[in-house]
Write an enzyme that holds these catalytic residues in place. Structure first.
Site, PDB file in Angstrom:
ATOM      1  N   ASP A 156     -29.364  66.124  39.964  1.00  0.00           N
ATOM      2  CA  ASP A 156     -28.688  67.370  40.322  1.00  0.00           C
ATOM      3  C   ASP A 156     -27.174  67.257  40.211  1.00  0.00           C
ATOM      4  OD1 ASP A 156     -31.154  68.366  40.959  1.00  0.00           O
ATOM      5  OD2 ASP A 156     -30.647  68.935  43.018  1.00  0.00           O
ATOM      6  N   HIS A 172     -22.791  76.078  43.441  1.00  0.00           N
ATOM      7  CA  HIS A 172     -23.543  75.365  44.471  1.00  0.00           C
ATOM      8  C   HIS A 172     -23.502  76.072  45.828  1.00  0.00           C
ATOM      9  CE1 HIS A 172     -25.180  71.767  46.645  1.00  0.00           C
ATOM     10  NE2 HIS A 172     -25.789  71.595  45.473  1.00  0.00           N
ATOM     11  N   HIS A 214     -28.659  74.661  38.221  1.00  0.00           N
ATOM     12  CA  HIS A 214     -28.393  74.341  39.630  1.00  0.00           C
ATOM     13  C   HIS A 214     -27.269  75.221  40.187  1.00  0.00           C
ATOM     14  CE1 HIS A 214     -29.061  72.020  43.181  1.00  0.00           C
ATOM     15  NE2 HIS A 214     -27.903  71.369  43.158  1.00  0.00           N
ATOM     16  N   HIS A 234     -28.745  62.311  42.264  1.00  0.00           N
ATOM     17  CA  HIS A 234     -27.524  63.014  41.840  1.00  0.00           C
ATOM     18  C   HIS A 234     -26.704  62.057  40.982  1.00  0.00           C
ATOM     19  CE1 HIS A 234     -28.767  65.020  45.571  1.00  0.00           C
ATOM     20  NE2 HIS A 234     -28.132  66.094  45.142  1.00  0.00           N
TER      21      HIS A 234
END
Length: 257
Positions: free
Chosen positions: A69, A124, A120, A214
């Protein structure tokens, strides 16, 4: 008039029921998705036998999907080198601002090397806190950027922090996006210790696992070779999320874990 003993029993039962309700609500909040219904990879594979297979038949093989991510980042080139050396595909849930727009060459490389690129959001932000038009902007802007760089529009998204609800489901359905959560997390945002990250992943993985990592945190990419090595030794085959679901397909508006 009821006896004190009966009153005490009723009070105890009521207290226990209330406590259970509070505990259930707390667990849903900590889970990030509340009462969201999710579909497992094995269930998805059973839904559509007409779809083409990926390179691996996960109905037979012991499959696992590595997902990353909030990239690309300054660590992503090294990660791509590792994945290429190990011949492991991954699914990248890319973020727009300060990521896609900062590292367009890495987005192209991810696509060129056979990885699955997904959404994504642009900034965010927690989608469940936003108005419908803001949710659409977060998703559409990211889809547009990925499509412009790679020629392919994403079909998967991951909501920031895993926070989703009925409104997010509906907008994802409208935009042609399925929501992908995870079954394994190293919580690599909370540590730079690569050994800790490795142990956390290896202690949780099982067949059809979707691993959340991540590629923007310092400790994560150095942990990846060890994770891959041990999982290969355990007989796992690495696939992208679409390959994990094949011969089924991720349906827009549905949530998979």
């Amino acid at each position: 008039m009821p006896s004190p003993t009966k009153k005490t029993k009723r009070s105890t039962i009521a207290f226990r029921a209330a406590s259970l309700g509070v505990a259930a609500a707390l667990l849903m909040a900590l889970g990030g998705c509340g009462r969201t219904d999710t579909t497992t990879p094995s269930s998805a594979r059973a839904t559509d036998v007409r779809a083409r297979f990926g390179t691996v038949d996960c109905r037979q093989a012991k499959c696992v999907a590595l997902t990353f991510d909030a990239g690309p980042s300054e660590h992503s080139a090294r990660l791509l080198d590792i994945l290429a050396e190990e011949q492991v595909p991954a699914t990248f849930f890319l973020m727009g601002r300060r990521h896609i727009d900062r590292y367009p060459e890495l987005v192209r490389r991810m696509a060129d090397e056979g990885h699955e690129l997904a959404n994504h959001t642009w900034t965010h932000r927690n989608l469940t806190d936003l108005q419908p038009d803001q949710i659409r902007e977060e998703l559409t802007r990211t889809d547009d950027a990925i499509e412009e760089l790679t020629g392919r529009r994403p079909t998967l998204m991951r909501p920031p922090q895993g926070r989703t609800d009925a409104r997010v489901h509906e907008i994802c359905r409208e935009l042609g996006l399925a929501e992908i959560l995870w079954s394994v997390t190293a919580k690599d945002y909370a540590t730079t210790d690569s050994d800790v990250i490795t142990r956390r992943v290896l202690s949780q993985v099982s067949r059809d696992g979707i691993v959340l990592l991540h590629d923007l945190y310092d400790g994560t990419v150095p942990a990846v070779p060890g994770i891959i090595r041990v999982l290969k030794e355990r007989g796992y085959v690495f696939v992208t999320v679409p390959q994990l679901l094949a011969p089924g397909r991720a349906e827009p508006g549905k949530v998979y874990r």
